[in-house]
Enzyme design. Structure first.
Site, mmCIF file in Angstrom:
data_model
loop_
_atom_site.group_PDB
_atom_site.id
_atom_site.type_symbol
_atom_site.label_atom_id
_atom_site.label_comp_id
_atom_site.label_asym_id
_atom_site.label_seq_id
_atom_site.Cartn_x
_atom_site.Cartn_y
_atom_site.Cartn_z
ATOM 1 N N ILE A 157 0.868 -1.162 0.000
ATOM 2 C CA ILE A 157 0.000 0.000 0.000
ATOM 3 C C ILE A 157 0.913 1.223 0.000
ATOM 4 O O ILE A 157 2.079 1.139 0.372
ATOM 5 C CB ILE A 157 -0.973 0.024 1.204
ATOM 6 C CG1 ILE A 157 -0.214 0.012 2.535
ATOM 7 C CG2 ILE A 157 -1.930 -1.149 1.131
ATOM 8 C CD1 ILE A 157 -1.134 0.082 3.755
ATOM 9 N N ASP A 158 0.404 2.339 -0.462
ATOM 10 C CA ASP A 158 1.243 3.524 -0.600
ATOM 11 C C ASP A 158 1.837 3.944 0.740
ATOM 12 O O ASP A 158 1.262 3.698 1.804
ATOM 13 C CB ASP A 158 0.427 4.684 -1.173
ATOM 14 C CG ASP A 158 -0.050 4.416 -2.591
ATOM 15 O OD1 ASP A 158 0.657 3.705 -3.323
ATOM 16 O OD2 ASP A 158 -1.134 4.915 -2.950
ATOM 17 N N LYS A 159 2.969 4.618 0.657
ATOM 18 C CA LYS A 159 3.665 5.079 1.855
ATOM 19 C C LYS A 159 2.741 5.870 2.767
ATOM 20 O O LYS A 159 2.735 5.664 3.987
ATOM 21 C CB LYS A 159 4.867 5.937 1.440
ATOM 22 C CG LYS A 159 5.658 6.516 2.599
ATOM 23 C CD LYS A 159 6.848 7.327 2.096
ATOM 24 C CE LYS A 159 7.629 7.931 3.251
ATOM 25 N NZ LYS A 159 8.803 8.715 2.777
ATOM 26 N N ARG A 267 -7.289 5.800 -5.437
ATOM 27 C CA ARG A 267 -7.076 7.238 -5.565
ATOM 28 C C ARG A 267 -7.451 7.723 -6.964
ATOM 29 O O ARG A 267 -8.102 8.758 -7.126
ATOM 30 C CB ARG A 267 -5.631 7.576 -5.215
ATOM 31 C CG ARG A 267 -5.265 7.236 -3.774
ATOM 32 C CD ARG A 267 -3.765 7.242 -3.547
ATOM 33 N NE ARG A 267 -3.193 8.571 -3.726
ATOM 34 C CZ ARG A 267 -1.877 8.795 -3.759
ATOM 35 N NH1 ARG A 267 -1.022 7.783 -3.629
ATOM 36 N NH2 ARG A 267 -1.428 10.026 -3.915
#
Length: 342
Positions: A157-159, A267
């Site tokens: 998952i994104d930072k 997103r």
């Protein structure tokens, strides 16, 4: 049209990791005539023009069996072969970073990742990552599983997205989890706090967003809905609550269930229906209402309001059905309470 690389790992969809292997690009008459590097970069949206130039300089590009030596030469019709070497990342170091462990056994570990922690080392985030923490926590059992650069990692998952991540501790678990992710046989639910509501929907609305995702032609650090060359992506969403006037919500709480798992999928998809995640620096596309901005500042939200809240799967070794839930972290929880007063 570009073909998929021969040996790309299908289980990790990573904006920061370039797929390696062999790619064949068919240049037709309509594309011929332009500079070779630009034509190939346009046909490979996940690859920058500079990267194509480097591959040509290293002798990794050929056309119909003949080596391509000049990146500035004119592209001719034919099949271009690009040989992309695997990354030569240094072995990550173990770091004593605290972890919130939701589940652990001899085969795998499930953690609740905080926002701000990258999953694996990458340029700009070489340390302080989940991999660094897992190497310290699991010791030598993790090293080598899934490759040096991302040991044990089967998804990311994104930072700046918080929430649940599972990692493998054995080769058998890594292969089993990878198969589950490749088959989309994973239950994944994310909670997003959005600017407005998707297509101004009312609370209780359920819908599906479907659209291929690939590199943005305008900004290669971003992803976008594309008509060709992308990867099929499906997000099911439910508007759980709206904030502000019912006929024109200022914000919403949206539960997104992933059918596929592409880079930045939620997103991009939410932005495509007019409801980007609050605080999203890449896909926000415009400021929220003044009252919402004030609530974000008071809550201390400094990243996209997106949280991986649910992860469910069948244990790849024991066969046990596992399901984990994570509450909203403090910044999103406080923001939701403040939005409720709008």
């Amino acid at each position: 049209m570009p073909l998929a690389p021969d040996n790309q790992d299908p289980d990790i969809d990573d904006a920061d990791a370039e797929p390696f292997g062999v790619r064949i690009v068919a240049v037709g008459a309509d594309d011929a005539g332009g500079r070779i590097d630009k034509v190939l970069a346009d046909l490979l949206p996940e690859m920058s023009r500079a990267r194509v130039q480097a591959l040509i300089a290293q002798g990794h590009v050929s056309r119909d069996g003949a080596s391509v030596a000049d990146a500035s030469g004119k592209a001719l019709p034919g099949d271009y072969r690009l040989e992309i070497p695997p990354p030569t990342a240094a072995e990550p170091a173990a770091e004593a970073i605290p972890l919130t462990v939701l589940y652990e056994d001899a085969d795998l570990i499930v953690v609740d990742k905080p926002a701000g922690m990258a999953v694996h080392p990458a340029p700009g985030s070489e340390s302080g990552t989940l991999v660094n923490a897992l190497l310290h926590h699991a010791g030598a059992s993790l090293s080598g599983i899934g490759g040096v650069a991302r040991p044990g990692i089967v998804h990311r998952i994104d930072k700046d997205t918080s929430g649940i991540v599972v990692a493998a501790k054995t080769d058998a678990a890594h292969h089993g989890l990878s198969a589950l992710f490749a088959a989309h046989d994973i239950d994944r639910v994310y909670i997003a706090l959005t600017r407005g509501a998707p297509q101004k929907a009312l609370a209780g609305t359920r819908a599906t967003i479907e659209g291929a995702i690939g590199r943005s032609s305008a900004d290669r650090k971003k992803m976008a809905l594309v008509r060709s060359g992308g990867r099929h992506a499906v997000t099911h969403y439910a508007v759980e609550r709206t904030f502000g006037p019912k006929d024109r919500p200022l914000a919403a709480r949206v539960a997104c269930t992933l059918e596929t798992g592409r880079t930045h999928q939620i997103r991009v998809h939410l932005a495509s229906v007019g409801a980007p995640c609050l605080g999203d620096p890449a896909y926000g596309s415009g400021p929220p209402a003044e009252k919402v901005r004030a609530a974000m500042a008071q809550a201390g939200l400094a990243r996209q309001a997106l949280h991986a809240a649910v992860l469910g799967f069948r244990h790849p070794i024991s066969g046990e059905v596992l399901r984990f839930e994570s509450p909203l972290p403090p910044d999103m929880a406080v923001l939701e309470r403040l939005l409720a007063d709008l």
